[in-house]
Design an enzyme around this catalytic site. Structure first.
Site, PDB file in Angstrom:
ATOM      1  N   GLU A  51       1.196  -1.330  -0.260  1.00  0.00           N
ATOM      2  CA  GLU A  51      -0.246   0.256  -0.097  1.00  0.00           C
ATOM      3  C   GLU A  51       1.030   0.645  -0.167  1.00  0.00           C
ATOM      4  OE1 GLU A  51      -1.995  -3.520   1.855  1.00  0.00           O
ATOM      5  OE2 GLU A  51      -0.397  -2.561   2.462  1.00  0.00           O
ATOM      6  N   PHE A 113     -11.853  -6.218  13.964  1.00  0.00           N
ATOM      7  CA  PHE A 113     -10.372  -6.744  13.276  1.00  0.00           C
ATOM      8  C   PHE A 113     -10.288  -5.300  12.555  1.00  0.00           C
ATOM      9  CE2 PHE A 113      -9.382  -9.028   9.259  1.00  0.00           C
ATOM     10  CZ  PHE A 113      -8.162  -9.979  10.102  1.00  0.00           C
ATOM     11  N   GLN A 114      -9.617  -5.350  11.975  1.00  0.00           N
ATOM     12  CA  GLN A 114      -8.084  -4.934  11.214  1.00  0.00           C
ATOM     13  C   GLN A 114      -9.400  -3.143  11.169  1.00  0.00           C
ATOM     14  OE1 GLN A 114      -8.577  -6.802   7.107  1.00  0.00           O
ATOM     15  NE2 GLN A 114      -6.572  -7.253   7.358  1.00  0.00           N
ATOM     16  N   LYS A 163     -17.243  -0.315   5.282  1.00  0.00           N
ATOM     17  CA  LYS A 163     -17.889  -1.408   4.240  1.00  0.00           C
ATOM     18  C   LYS A 163     -19.392  -1.405   3.874  1.00  0.00           C
ATOM     19  CE  LYS A 163     -17.460  -5.916   3.040  1.00  0.00           C
ATOM     20  NZ  LYS A 163     -16.640  -7.510   3.708  1.00  0.00           N
ATOM     21  N   MET A 467      24.606   8.997   2.995  1.00  0.00           N
ATOM     22  CA  MET A 467      24.562   9.951   3.203  1.00  0.00           C
ATOM     23  C   MET A 467      24.504  10.387   4.676  1.00  0.00           C
ATOM     24  SD  MET A 467      24.349  13.248   2.692  1.00  0.00           S
ATOM     25  CE  MET A 467      22.854  13.450   1.381  1.00  0.00           C
TER      26      MET A 467
END
Length: 554
Positions: A51, A113-114, A163, A467
């Protein structure tokens, strides 16, 4: 017409002329992805490997086009994986709309959940965010998100949609995109004061920031430089706003800017800053910056005035409008002695680099510049190669250079390159990376291979976190703690495992023939360039020192 929430999302994207989105499916966005299947002939969805890659791809799409980039992720970890990409866009004022799914409305706040409070998490790194709990609010919320992302100083907006809202049905009516909020306009008195300062100056210094590109004011900035008869420097974010081939161009100003820019700053009698926020990497020691001359700052965001440094005159407004107004007030100026002195400094302090072994980064990037006629879209990761790219690639046009300037996000470049290539299929797109950054995002090589996006991954491989190691060498007694990348990764084999063609450059003699082969490929390709780990980025201004006195050697 009666549509599901997911279909309304698709229709709203089409209203905004969105043709490409980047994302990754999951449970909370199943309805959205089912609608994407239905709309696949009108909206191209690119499934990234992670993602975060989707957020960076949307960012690269936006930076290279000026249009809003769109990414989609599921709830919980899918949404949190977007956060670094959202923060990257926020720091660099990139217009983006991130759409996340969430659990059903009645499960919000129950540690389901999630489930994660993504609007709470992203509040500090978005222009605005929304949680849509009612389907009747969905279309208008999405329209408002696009308006906010593009108005004024652009930035990312997040829309979190449970959802069940995407599954419900509601009446949809097509609308035109909302008009953008008008930018602030400077007063006539303020413009007259600015014009007087410009007219009075004998040794002006014109400094351009990323806002010049965002506002579409590059052409006006070039005309303004000629009218003012001034030398020009740019921030990292403004690369391409002024043609680097123009003799007025002095290179960057700041921690890794040119000695010419430092000398011009030390000797100018007016510092004119357009579309820049005066970051610490430009100012270095703010207390020592341009103490001898007045500063005129032009910016669309009033919050940037006197935030990092006090200025003598503030002109609040869109860079395009302000420059046009000042051009109408400013007669043609002539500063031949000043411009001749700048030319002397340019010859006296060229950017040089030596490498004891391997291929020299300067030669790699300058050869790439020549072979692409300075016209490729270039993205970078973050580190030494990022600074070398800004120093040695001579950008001609705005929206050619894509890099994480404010947040400094390692792993940004490859995703951004994929987004830029999707948006610009006829342009050559090159991501210049370090081996540390490629270790962070190498999974997106699979995305390049799957969609046959012909990105060139140009790896400046010095087997160190360059760096950070440079700072350890300079300020920590060469105690190289955890910066030696002794992983023994064979990047060519790694690329080939993902389905990406690979080449290797061992020395300077191989640079041109290998790059010609790579640039001629029709699909994605990786070029592994072996570079001496002791090549440093110079000039360099140490922490706490004046930007007017950069180190030229270590």
């Amino acid at each position: 017409m009666l549509l599901t929430g997911a279909q309304i999302i698709m229709e709203c994207l089409l209203e905004q002329n969105v043709d490409t989105v980047f994302g990754y499916p999951g449970g909370a966005v199943l309805n959205i992805y089912d609608a994407l299947y239905e709309y696949q002939d009108r909206i191209w969805h690119i499934r990234t490997a992670h993602e975060q890659g989707a957020a960076h791809a949307a960012d690269g799409y936006a930076r290279s086009t000026g249009r809003v980039g769109v990414c989609i992720a599921t709830s919980g970890p899918g949404a949190t994986n977007l956060v670094t990409g959202i923060a990257t866009a926020y720091m660099d004022s990139v217009p983006m709309v991130a759409i996340t799914g969430n659990v059903n409305v009645d499960l919000l706040g129950l540690d389901s959940f999630q489930e994660v409070d993504i609007t709470g998490i992203t509040m500090p790194v978005t222009k605005h965010n929304f949680l849509v709990k009612h389907i009747e609010d969905l279309a208008d919320t999405l329209r408002q998100a696009f308006q906010i992302a593009q108005s004024g100083r652009p930035g990312p907006v997040l829309v979190d949609i449970p959802k069940d809202v995407t599954g419900q049905k509601y009446e949809y009516q097509k609308q035109q995109p909302l008009p953008l909020a008008p930018p602030p306009s400077p007063s006539e008195e303020c413009l007259q004061q600015a014009a007087q300062m410009l007219d009075k100056s004998k040794r002006p210094f014109l400094y351009l920031g990323g806002g010049v590109i965002t506002s579409g004011a590059a052409e006006e900035a070039r005309t303004f430089a000629k009218r003012l008869d001034a030398p020009v420097s740019e921030s990292l974010m403004a690369q391409g706003a002024f043609d680097a081939h123009d003799p007025r161009y002095m290179g960057m100003l700041g921690m890794h800017g040119t000695k010419t820019s430092a000398e011009a700053l030390h000797n100018c009698d007016l510092f004119v800053a357009v579309g820049t926020r005066f970051s610490d990497r430009v100012l270095c020691n703010a207390g020592l910056f341009a103490r001898h001359c007045p500063i005129l700052q032009i910016d669309i965001d009033a919050a940037e005035f006197s935030k990092n440094i006090e200025v003598d005159l503030r002109v609040e407004g869109d860079a395009l409008e302000v420059l046009r107004s000042l051009l109408a007030l400013l007669p043609q100026k002539e500063h031949p002695e000043w411009m001749q002195q700048v030319a002397v400094w340019q010859k006296q302090y060229p950017l040089t680099q030596t490498a004891a072994s391997g291929a020299a980064p300067k030669d790699i990037i300058e050869t790439l510049d020549r072979l692409t006629d300075s016209n490729a879209i270039i993205s970078t990761e973050v580190g030494q190669h990022q600074m070398w790219t800004a120093q040695f690639y001579k950008f001609r046009q705005p929206r050619q250079f894509l890099s994480s300037g404010g947040l400094g996000t390692m792993g940004y470049g490859l995703g951004a390159a994929l987004g830029a290539q999707a948006a610009n299929p006829d342009r050559k797109v090159v991501n210049i990376a370090g081996d540390g950054g490629l270790h962070m995002n190498c999974v997106e090589l699979a995305t390049a291979a799957h969609y046959q996006l012909p990105v060139v991954e140009l790896l400046i491989n010095n087997s160190v976190l360059g760096m950070v190691r440079q700072w350890q060498k300079l300020f920590y007694g060469s105690r190289f703690s955890q910066t030696m990348l002794d992983t023994n990764t064979d990047f060519c084999k790694l690329a080939e495992a993902f389905g990406v063609k690979a080449y290797r450059i061992h020395n300077n003699e191989e640079i041109e023939p290998v790059l010609k082969q790579a640039l001629a490929e029709k699909g994605p390709v990786l070029v592994d360039c072996w570079v001496d780990r002791d090549v440093n980025v110079l000039p360099m201004v140490p922490a706490g020192a004046s930007v007017e006195n950069p180190m030229l050697e270590m």
